[in-house]
Design a protein around this motif. Structure first.
Motif, short mmCIF file in Angstrom:
data_model
loop_
_atom_site.label_atom_id
_atom_site.label_comp_id
_atom_site.label_asym_id
_atom_site.label_seq_id
_atom_site.Cartn_x
_atom_site.Cartn_y
_atom_site.Cartn_z
N THR A 1 -14.90 -72.26 2.15
CA THR A 1 -15.96 -72.37 3.16
C THR A 1 -16.08 -71.08 3.95
N GLU A 2 -14.95 -70.55 4.39
CA GLU A 2 -14.95 -69.30 5.16
C GLU A 2 -15.47 -68.13 4.33
N GLY A 3 -15.03 -68.06 3.07
CA GLY A 3 -15.47 -66.97 2.18
C GLY A 3 -16.97 -66.99 1.95
N TYR A 4 -17.51 -68.17 1.65
CA TYR A 4 -18.96 -68.28 1.42
C TYR A 4 -19.75 -68.01 2.70
N ALA A 5 -19.19 -68.43 3.82
CA ALA A 5 -19.86 -68.14 5.10
C ALA A 5 -19.90 -66.63 5.35
N ASP A 6 -18.79 -65.95 5.02
CA ASP A 6 -18.76 -64.49 5.19
C ASP A 6 -19.78 -63.81 4.28
N VAL A 7 -19.85 -64.24 3.04
CA VAL A 7 -20.81 -63.66 2.09
C VAL A 7 -22.24 -63.91 2.58
N GLY A 8 -22.50 -65.13 3.06
CA GLY A 8 -23.84 -65.44 3.59
C GLY A 8 -24.18 -64.57 4.79
N ALA A 9 -23.20 -64.37 5.68
CA ALA A 9 -23.44 -63.54 6.86
C ALA A 9 -23.70 -62.08 6.45
N ILE A 10 -22.94 -61.61 5.47
CA ILE A 10 -23.15 -60.22 4.99
C ILE A 10 -24.56 -60.07 4.45
N LEU A 11 -24.98 -61.01 3.61
CA LEU A 11 -26.31 -60.92 3.00
C LEU A 11 -27.42 -61.12 4.03
N ASN A 12 -27.22 -62.02 4.98
CA ASN A 12 -28.23 -62.22 6.04
C ASN A 12 -28.39 -60.96 6.89
N GLN A 13 -27.27 -60.36 7.27
CA GLN A 13 -27.33 -59.13 8.07
C GLN A 13 -28.02 -58.01 7.29
N ALA A 14 -27.70 -57.92 6.00
CA ALA A 14 -28.34 -56.91 5.15
C ALA A 14 -29.83 -57.15 5.05
N ASN A 15 -30.22 -58.40 4.87
CA ASN A 15 -31.66 -58.72 4.78
C ASN A 15 -32.38 -58.33 6.06
N LEU A 16 -31.74 -58.55 7.18
CA LEU A 16 -32.34 -58.16 8.46
C LEU A 16 -32.48 -56.64 8.57
N THR A 17 -31.45 -55.93 8.15
CA THR A 17 -31.49 -54.46 8.16
C THR A 17 -32.57 -53.94 7.22
N ILE A 18 -32.63 -54.51 6.02
CA ILE A 18 -33.63 -54.10 5.03
C ILE A 18 -35.03 -54.38 5.56
N TRP A 19 -35.21 -55.56 6.15
CA TRP A 19 -36.52 -55.90 6.72
C TRP A 19 -36.91 -54.88 7.78
N GLY A 20 -35.97 -54.49 8.64
CA GLY A 20 -36.26 -53.50 9.68
C GLY A 20 -36.68 -52.16 9.09
N HIS A 21 -35.98 -51.71 8.05
CA HIS A 21 -36.36 -50.45 7.40
C HIS A 21 -37.74 -50.56 6.76
N ASN A 22 -38.01 -51.68 6.14
CA ASN A 22 -39.33 -51.86 5.51
C ASN A 22 -40.44 -51.92 6.56
N GLN A 23 -40.18 -52.55 7.70
CA GLN A 23 -41.17 -52.59 8.78
C GLN A 23 -41.43 -51.19 9.32
N ASN A 24 -40.36 -50.42 9.49
CA ASN A 24 -40.52 -49.03 9.97
C ASN A 24 -41.31 -48.21 8.96
N ALA A 25 -41.01 -48.38 7.68
CA ALA A 25 -41.73 -47.64 6.65
C ALA A 25 -43.22 -47.99 6.68
N GLN A 26 -43.54 -49.26 6.84
CA GLN A 26 -44.95 -49.68 6.88
C GLN A 26 -45.64 -49.11 8.11
N ALA A 27 -44.96 -49.15 9.25
CA ALA A 27 -45.55 -48.61 10.48
C ALA A 27 -45.80 -47.11 10.35
N LEU A 28 -44.87 -46.40 9.75
CA LEU A 28 -45.05 -44.96 9.56
C LEU A 28 -46.17 -44.65 8.58
N THR A 29 -46.28 -45.45 7.55
CA THR A 29 -47.38 -45.27 6.59
C THR A 29 -48.72 -45.54 7.26
#
Length: 186
Positions: free
Chosen positions: A100-128
Protein backbone atom coordinates in the motif's frame (compact mmCIF):
# COMPACT_ATOMS: atom_id res chain seq x y z
CA UNK A 1 11.51 83.32 -54.54
CA UNK A 2 10.80 83.39 -50.79
CA UNK A 3 7.69 81.26 -51.37
CA UNK A 4 9.72 78.71 -53.35
CA UNK A 5 12.31 78.42 -50.57
CA UNK A 6 9.59 78.03 -47.95
CA UNK A 7 7.81 75.42 -50.06
CA UNK A 8 11.03 73.46 -50.67
CA UNK A 9 11.84 73.57 -46.96
CA UNK A 10 8.36 72.29 -46.08
CA UNK A 11 8.66 69.46 -48.61
CA UNK A 12 12.15 68.47 -47.44
CA UNK A 13 11.07 68.52 -43.80
CA UNK A 14 8.00 66.43 -44.56
CA UNK A 15 10.01 63.92 -46.60
CA UNK A 16 12.54 63.54 -43.79
CA UNK A 17 9.79 63.12 -41.18
CA UNK A 18 8.03 60.52 -43.32
CA UNK A 19 11.31 58.63 -43.81
CA UNK A 20 12.04 58.66 -40.07
CA UNK A 21 8.53 57.42 -39.27
CA UNK A 22 8.88 54.53 -41.70
CA UNK A 23 12.28 53.60 -40.28
CA UNK A 24 10.91 53.76 -36.72
CA UNK A 25 8.09 51.42 -37.77
CA UNK A 26 10.57 48.97 -39.27
CA UNK A 27 12.64 49.08 -36.08
CA UNK A 28 9.57 48.45 -33.93
CA UNK A 29 8.57 45.51 -36.08
CA UNK A 30 12.07 44.09 -35.85
CA UNK A 31 12.01 44.48 -32.05
CA UNK A 32 8.65 42.68 -31.81
CA UNK A 33 9.90 39.93 -34.13
CA UNK A 34 12.95 39.41 -31.92
CA UNK A 35 10.73 39.22 -28.85
CA UNK A 36 8.55 36.67 -30.63
CA UNK A 37 11.60 34.58 -31.49
CA UNK A 38 12.75 34.74 -27.87
CA UNK A 39 9.29 33.59 -26.73
CA UNK A 40 9.38 30.70 -29.19
CA UNK A 41 12.77 29.58 -27.86
CA UNK A 42 11.51 29.77 -24.28
CA UNK A 43 8.45 27.72 -25.29
CA UNK A 44 10.76 25.08 -26.77
CA UNK A 45 12.76 24.99 -23.52
CA UNK A 46 9.53 24.55 -21.54
CA UNK A 47 8.54 21.65 -23.78
CA UNK A 48 11.96 20.06 -23.24
CA UNK A 49 11.57 20.57 -19.48
CA UNK A 50 8.21 18.80 -19.63
CA UNK A 51 9.82 15.84 -21.40
CA UNK A 52 12.66 15.72 -18.88
CA UNK A 53 10.18 15.80 -16.00
CA UNK A 54 8.34 12.86 -17.59
CA UNK A 55 11.52 10.81 -17.92
CA UNK A 56 12.65 11.67 -14.39
CA UNK A 57 9.25 10.70 -12.96
CA UNK A 58 9.28 7.38 -14.77
CA UNK A 59 12.77 6.62 -13.43
CA UNK A 60 11.75 7.60 -9.91
CA UNK A 61 8.58 5.47 -10.12
CA UNK A 62 10.65 2.50 -11.37
CA UNK A 63 13.14 3.02 -8.55
CA UNK A 64 10.35 3.06 -5.96
CA UNK A 65 8.73 -0.03 -7.52
CA UNK A 66 12.08 -1.85 -7.36
CA UNK A 67 12.45 -0.77 -3.74
CA UNK A 68 8.97 -2.17 -3.04
CA UNK A 69 10.05 -5.51 -4.51
CA UNK A 70 13.11 -5.50 -2.27
CA UNK A 71 10.97 -4.65 0.76
CA UNK A 72 8.59 -7.54 0.00
CA UNK A 73 11.53 -9.89 -0.45
CA UNK A 74 13.01 -8.75 2.86
CA UNK A 75 9.71 -9.40 4.66
CA UNK A 76 9.57 -12.96 3.25
CA UNK A 77 13.25 -13.58 4.04
CA UNK A 78 12.89 -12.30 7.62
CA UNK A 79 9.73 -14.34 8.17
CA UNK A 80 11.30 -17.52 6.77
CA UNK A 81 14.56 -16.93 8.68
CA UNK A 82 12.70 -16.57 11.94
CA UNK A 83 10.47 -19.56 11.36
CA UNK A 84 7.29 -17.56 10.96
CA UNK A 85 4.66 -18.97 8.64
CA UNK A 86 4.43 -16.88 5.48
CA UNK A 87 0.65 -16.95 5.46
CA UNK A 88 0.37 -15.78 9.05
CA UNK A 89 -1.57 -12.62 9.86
CA UNK A 90 1.50 -10.61 10.91
CA UNK A 91 3.42 -11.29 7.71
CA UNK A 92 0.38 -10.60 5.56
CA UNK A 93 -0.25 -7.35 7.43
CA UNK A 94 3.35 -6.18 6.95
CA UNK A 95 3.25 -7.14 3.27
CA UNK A 96 -0.06 -5.36 2.73
CA UNK A 97 1.26 -2.26 4.47
CA UNK A 98 4.44 -2.26 2.35
CA UNK A 99 2.50 -2.73 -0.89
CA UNK A 100 0.00 0.00 0.00
CA UNK A 101 2.77 2.42 0.94
CA UNK A 102 4.80 1.58 -2.18
CA UNK A 103 1.88 2.10 -4.56
CA UNK A 104 0.95 5.32 -2.77
CA UNK A 105 4.53 6.56 -3.24
CA UNK A 106 4.49 5.67 -6.94
CA UNK A 107 1.12 7.41 -7.35
CA UNK A 108 2.42 10.52 -5.58
CA UNK A 109 5.54 10.55 -7.77
CA UNK A 110 3.48 10.31 -10.94
CA UNK A 111 0.90 12.86 -9.77
CA UNK A 112 3.62 15.38 -8.89
CA UNK A 113 5.28 14.76 -12.26
CA UNK A 114 1.99 15.25 -14.09
CA UNK A 115 1.52 18.56 -12.30
CA UNK A 116 5.05 19.66 -13.21
CA UNK A 117 4.59 18.57 -16.83
CA UNK A 118 1.25 20.38 -17.02
CA UNK A 119 2.92 23.56 -15.72
CA UNK A 120 5.67 23.36 -18.35
CA UNK A 121 3.11 22.75 -21.09
CA UNK A 122 1.02 25.71 -19.90
CA UNK A 123 4.11 27.94 -19.91
CA UNK A 124 5.03 26.74 -23.39
CA UNK A 125 1.52 27.52 -24.67
CA UNK A 126 1.52 30.97 -23.07
CA UNK A 127 4.91 31.77 -24.60
CA UNK A 128 3.77 30.57 -28.01
CA UNK A 129 0.65 32.72 -27.74
CA UNK A 130 2.79 35.71 -26.71
CA UNK A 131 5.03 35.15 -29.72
CA UNK A 132 1.98 35.36 -31.97
CA UNK A 133 0.85 38.55 -30.25
CA UNK A 134 4.32 40.07 -30.67
CA UNK A 135 4.32 39.27 -34.39
CA UNK A 136 0.89 40.91 -34.72
CA UNK A 137 2.02 43.96 -32.73
CA UNK A 138 5.08 44.31 -34.96
CA UNK A 139 2.97 44.27 -38.12
CA UNK A 140 0.60 46.82 -36.60
CA UNK A 141 3.47 49.09 -35.52
CA UNK A 142 4.93 49.04 -39.02
CA UNK A 143 1.54 49.67 -40.62
CA UNK A 144 0.86 52.57 -38.22
CA UNK A 145 4.24 54.10 -39.00
CA UNK A 146 3.56 53.81 -42.73
CA UNK A 147 0.22 55.56 -42.27
CA UNK A 148 1.91 58.30 -40.24
CA UNK A 149 4.54 58.78 -42.94
CA UNK A 150 1.82 59.15 -45.59
CA UNK A 151 0.09 61.70 -43.33
CA UNK A 152 3.37 63.59 -42.94
CA UNK A 153 3.83 63.60 -46.69
CA UNK A 154 0.35 64.98 -47.25
CA UNK A 155 0.88 67.56 -44.51
CA UNK A 156 4.18 68.68 -46.02
CA UNK A 157 2.57 69.09 -49.44
CA UNK A 158 -0.13 71.23 -47.84
CA UNK A 159 2.52 73.25 -45.97
CA UNK A 160 4.53 73.68 -49.15
CA UNK A 161 1.49 74.90 -51.03
CA UNK A 162 0.58 77.25 -48.20
CA UNK A 163 4.16 78.52 -47.96
CA UNK A 164 4.37 79.01 -51.72
CA UNK A 165 1.10 80.91 -51.86
CA UNK A 166 2.03 82.92 -48.78
CA UNK A 167 5.42 83.77 -50.26
CA UNK A 168 3.86 84.78 -53.53
CA UNK A 169 1.33 86.97 -51.70
CA UNK A 170 4.12 88.56 -49.64
CA UNK A 171 6.19 89.20 -52.75
CA UNK A 172 3.21 90.66 -54.56
CA UNK A 173 2.35 92.88 -51.59
CA UNK A 174 5.93 94.14 -51.32
CA UNK A 175 6.08 94.77 -55.04
CA UNK A 176 2.81 96.73 -54.94
CA UNK A 177 3.83 98.74 -51.91
CA UNK A 178 7.34 99.61 -53.00
CA UNK A 179 6.92 99.08 -56.72
CA UNK A 180 10.33 97.42 -56.77
CA UNK A 181 11.60 94.27 -58.41
CA UNK A 182 13.38 92.37 -55.62
CA UNK A 183 14.64 89.61 -57.91
CA UNK A 184 17.52 91.81 -59.01
CA UNK A 185 19.09 91.73 -55.52
CA UNK A 186 18.76 87.97 -55.18
Amino acid sequence: MIGAVMAATALASGAYTAYEQREAGKAQQQMYNLQAEQNRKQAERETIQAGLAQVEAEKEAQRRTAQLGQDIGAVYANAAGNGVLLDSGGVKSVLKSNVTEGYADVGAILNQANLTIWGHNQNAQALTDQAGLNMFAGKQAKAAANRQSIGSGIQSIGSAMSAGIGGMNLGSALHKRYNTDFTSIL
